[in-house]
Design an enzyme around this catalytic site. Structure first.
Site, mmCIF file in Angstrom:
data_model
loop_
_atom_site.group_PDB
_atom_site.id
_atom_site.type_symbol
_atom_site.label_atom_id
_atom_site.label_comp_id
_atom_site.label_asym_id
_atom_site.label_seq_id
_atom_site.Cartn_x
_atom_site.Cartn_y
_atom_site.Cartn_z
ATOM 1 C CE LYS A 1 -12.491 10.823 53.970
ATOM 2 N NZ LYS A 1 -11.589 11.974 54.137
ATOM 3 C CG ASN A 2 -11.167 10.953 58.094
ATOM 4 O OD1 ASN A 2 -10.920 11.041 56.898
ATOM 5 N ND2 ASN A 2 -12.009 11.775 58.713
ATOM 6 N NE ARG B 1 -6.176 19.740 55.486
ATOM 7 C CZ ARG B 1 -5.627 20.914 55.691
ATOM 8 N NH1 ARG B 1 -5.392 21.718 54.691
ATOM 9 N NH2 ARG B 1 -5.335 21.300 56.906
ATOM 10 C CB CYS C 1 -13.792 19.006 50.735
ATOM 11 S SG CYS C 1 -14.237 17.421 50.019
ATOM 12 N NE ARG D 1 -9.689 20.984 55.397
ATOM 13 C CZ ARG D 1 -10.134 19.787 55.044
ATOM 14 N NH1 ARG D 1 -10.648 19.606 53.873
ATOM 15 N NH2 ARG D 1 -10.059 18.763 55.866
ATOM 16 N N PRO D 2 -5.713 26.051 57.283
ATOM 17 C CG PRO D 2 -5.504 27.447 59.128
ATOM 18 C CD PRO D 2 -6.518 26.741 58.285
ATOM 19 C CB ILE D 3 -0.677 23.345 57.110
ATOM 20 C CG1 ILE D 3 0.230 24.283 56.305
ATOM 21 C CG2 ILE D 3 -1.715 22.732 56.194
ATOM 22 C CD1 ILE D 3 1.124 23.536 55.337
ATOM 23 C CG ASP D 4 -1.522 27.573 61.921
ATOM 24 O OD1 ASP D 4 -2.357 26.852 61.336
ATOM 25 O OD2 ASP D 4 -1.784 28.195 62.970
ATOM 26 C CG LEU D 5 -2.422 24.279 64.577
ATOM 27 C CD1 LEU D 5 -3.680 23.604 65.089
ATOM 28 C CD2 LEU D 5 -1.885 25.246 65.626
ATOM 29 C CG ASP E 1 -15.920 14.642 58.739
ATOM 30 O OD1 ASP E 1 -15.786 15.817 58.366
ATOM 31 O OD2 ASP E 1 -14.969 13.847 58.844
ATOM 32 C CB ILE F 1 -14.821 21.764 63.061
ATOM 33 C CG1 ILE F 1 -15.399 21.088 64.317
ATOM 34 C CG2 ILE F 1 -13.426 21.229 62.742
ATOM 35 C CD1 ILE F 1 -14.588 21.240 65.572
ATOM 36 N NE ARG G 1 -11.690 14.392 47.865
ATOM 37 C CZ ARG G 1 -11.151 15.552 47.452
ATOM 38 N NH1 ARG G 1 -11.906 16.561 47.169
ATOM 39 N NH2 ARG G 1 -9.881 15.690 47.385
HETATM 40 C C1 UD1 Z 1 -9.677 15.771 59.763
HETATM 41 C C2 UD1 Z 1 -10.523 14.853 58.933
HETATM 42 C C3 UD1 Z 1 -11.798 15.537 58.505
HETATM 43 C C4 UD1 Z 1 -12.520 16.108 59.715
HETATM 44 C C5 UD1 Z 1 -11.593 16.960 60.567
HETATM 45 C C6 UD1 Z 1 -12.227 17.424 61.877
HETATM 46 C C7 UD1 Z 1 -8.905 13.415 57.851
HETATM 47 C C8 UD1 Z 1 -8.233 13.013 56.584
HETATM 48 N N1 UD1 Z 1 -9.769 14.432 57.769
HETATM 49 O O1 UD1 Z 1 -9.318 16.866 58.931
HETATM 50 O O2 UD1 Z 1 -12.625 14.569 57.843
HETATM 51 O O3 UD1 Z 1 -13.599 16.894 59.269
HETATM 52 O O4 UD1 Z 1 -10.412 16.206 60.908
HETATM 53 O O5 UD1 Z 1 -12.700 16.328 62.598
HETATM 54 O O6 UD1 Z 1 -8.718 12.809 58.884
HETATM 55 N N2 UD1 Z 1 -6.388 24.038 61.748
HETATM 56 C C9 UD1 Z 1 -5.549 25.125 61.833
HETATM 57 N N3 UD1 Z 1 -4.211 24.919 61.626
HETATM 58 C C10 UD1 Z 1 -3.682 23.697 61.347
HETATM 59 C C11 UD1 Z 1 -4.558 22.590 61.274
HETATM 60 C C12 UD1 Z 1 -5.917 22.781 61.486
HETATM 61 O O7 UD1 Z 1 -5.997 26.246 62.082
HETATM 62 O O8 UD1 Z 1 -2.460 23.592 61.185
HETATM 63 C C13 UD1 Z 1 -7.848 24.230 61.932
HETATM 64 C C14 UD1 Z 1 -8.636 23.889 60.654
HETATM 65 O O9 UD1 Z 1 -8.656 24.989 59.762
HETATM 66 C C15 UD1 Z 1 -9.993 23.573 61.205
HETATM 67 C C16 UD1 Z 1 -9.666 22.917 62.549
HETATM 68 O O10 UD1 Z 1 -8.335 23.294 62.870
HETATM 69 O O11 UD1 Z 1 -10.717 24.746 61.429
HETATM 70 C C17 UD1 Z 1 -9.777 21.394 62.515
HETATM 71 O O12 UD1 Z 1 -8.894 20.879 61.570
HETATM 72 P P1 UD1 Z 1 -8.227 19.449 61.731
HETATM 73 O O13 UD1 Z 1 -8.706 18.793 62.992
HETATM 74 O O14 UD1 Z 1 -6.767 19.590 61.527
HETATM 75 O O15 UD1 Z 1 -8.868 18.698 60.484
HETATM 76 P P2 UD1 Z 1 -8.139 17.849 59.361
HETATM 77 O O16 UD1 Z 1 -7.050 17.043 59.970
HETATM 78 O O17 UD1 Z 1 -7.857 18.706 58.192
#
Ligand code: UD1
Length: 418
Positions: free
Chosen positions: A22-23, A92, A116, A121-125, A307, A329, A399
């Site tokens: 899926k990922n 997501r 989920c 789950r911020p998106i700042d990065l 996961d 994580i 999902r």
């Molecule tokens: C992806 C996977 C998810 C997996 C996760 C970690 C997909 C669709 N989903 O999720 O199944 O559990 O990787 O292996 O591939 N973070 C920030 N700012 C950001 C982005 C992330 O602070 O802009 C934090 C998140 O809140 C979290 C950590 O970084 O605490 C890891 O997130 P990330 O690796 O980005 O996970 P996803 O891509 O959402």
């Protein structure tokens, strides 16, 4: 609303083919908007999250249809750059469309993604990296508006944390940007490598995917290609947990062993034995009770995957001793614990810690899943429990797990969807 009815304590046997990841599917489907022509993605799992991505592709003006285990996408010039709230909220994984649509059209307007509820789950990065690539990013009314009127430009991007989604978004934005982009502290998950393999087959120049530093030389255009997705390592880990909890021996087909490098030793600590032959993996549970796994820490790849934490935690509930989980994580990833206690498990959670005191057996109960991997954990627990378990919240399972009740039934489990 569907439920799974599980009559537990049936030993599993036989073999199961592992579905595509899926990922990998979600970022690769987003990547198709960068290409001109047709892409055929083999082993693309039939999941609600994948359906949500196909819905976004169609909205953007692509044709996207399923043909057996493959999905065929044709993207010839997108007619839209916006993705409405209703479509974004379904998964997501929709966030990676940001980089891809921006690179393809010079603009992207997206609402905040769903997925989920396992943490903030911020998106700042993602947004900081897109700014570094030259985009003007505005956040308003729950939506993100990105513009790159003169196109994106290569940049040096150092991630403070190896975010999977941010690494993918940068790759997607950078592969047709002007010049070279370097990502340091990139995520190293196998799905990143799969995305780069797909894009390189389409004509991109991405080097080092799967390692901490990725270099992307921007190219003018990308064509479509045929690509088979990697097997889903989390589905494999879940099935291993199901076998471990039911004292069973099963064979997983179509596995890449190296992707399970951090997972297998933990199950070995619990007393499971593995036999790997080419792309098959046989797991044999111990005759006696599982041993406790002491301390399990989730980490970015190649560490133990977050996961797989929930299915492993389910297994630890019937181990002969104490296992401590440290979830590094996501902040809110023990929501399955309270439901497992309804089945007789002894689990205490505090912030990122869960302490599991193994009990001799679980009992069937009515339980409700509230996220994807938690659903898998409750299903595994139901397979080992004495009596009948009624699992609601099946939409979360769907999902990420393709017809999982059928896979388990074919291995001898008594699981029915009603
Ligand atoms: C992806 C996977 C998810 C997996 C996760 C970690 C997909 C669709 N989903 O999720 O199944 O559990 O990787 O292996 O591939 N973070 C920030 N700012 C950001 C982005 C992330 O602070 O802009 C934090 C998140 O809140 C979290 C950590 O970084 O605490 C890891 O997130 P990330 O690796 O980005 O996970 P996803 O891509 O959402």
């Amino acid at each position: 609303m569907s439920k799974l009815i599980i009559n537990g304590q049936r030993a599993l046997s036989g073999a199961a083919e592992i579905q595509g990841a899926k990922n990998s599917a979600l970022p690769i489907l987003a990547a198709t908007v960068l290409t001109k022509g047709e892409s055929v993605l083999f082993r693309c799992p039939d999941l609600s999250d994948v359906e949500a991505s196909l819905g976004i592709l169609r909205y953007l003006g692509c044709t996207a249809q399923r043909s057996g285990d493959a999905v065929v996408v044709k993207s010839e010039g997108l007619c839209r750059h916006d993705i409405p709230d209703g479509l974004m909220r379904k998964t997501r994984g929709s966030l990676v469309f940001l980089g891809a649509v921006l690179a393809s059209t010079g603009r992207a307007r997206l609402c905040f993604p769903g997925g989920c509820e396992i943490g903030l789950r911020p998106i700042d990065l993602h947004l900081k990296a897109l700014r570094q690539l030259g985009a003007v990013v505005k956040e308003r009314h729950g939506c993100i508006d990105c513009r790159a009127v003169h196109g994106l430009k290569g940049a040096q991007i150092a991630l403070p944390f190896p975010s999977v989604g941010a690494t993918e978004d940068i790759i997607l934005a950078a592969c047709t940007a002007c010049g070279t982009t370097t990502i340091t502290n990139a995520a190293r998950e196998p799905e990143i490598r799969d995305l780069a393999d797909y894009l390189n087959r389409c004509g991109a120049k991405i080097y080092g995917a799967g390692e901490g530093e990725i270099v992307i030389d921007g190219v003018k255009s990308l064509s479509g290609c045929n690509h088979a997705l990697i097997p889903d390592r989390i589905v494999a880990a879940t099935l291993i947990s199901c076998a471990a909890m039911t004292g069973s021996e099963i064979t997983l087909k179509g596995v890449i062993h190296s992707h399970l490098g951090a997972v297998l030793p933990v199950f070995e600590d619990a007393g499971c034995a593995f036999k790997a032959v080419e792309n098959e993996l046989t797991v044999k549970a111990p005759v006696k009770r599982l041993r406790p796994m002491k301390i399990v820490r989730t980490m970015p790849y190649p560490g133990f995957p977050t996961d797989a934490q929930a299915p492993l935690l389910a297994a630890s509930t019937i181990a002969d001793g104490t296992t401590v989980f440290i979830e590094n994580i996501f902040e809110n990833r023990f929501r399955h614990a309270s439901e497992l206690t309804r089945m007789g498990a002894d689990i205490k959670t505090e912030g990122k810690f869960a302490v599991v005191e193994g009990v001799p057996r679980l009992y069937g109960a009515a339980v409700e899943a509230v996220d994807l991997r938690g659903a898998a954990a409750l299903l595994a627990a139901g397979l080992s429990a004495e009596g009948r378990t009624e699992l609601s919240g099946v939409k979360y399972l769907e999902r990420g797990y393709e017809r999982f009740e059928q896979v388990l039934s074919s291995l001898g489990a008594d699981v029915k969807k009603i």
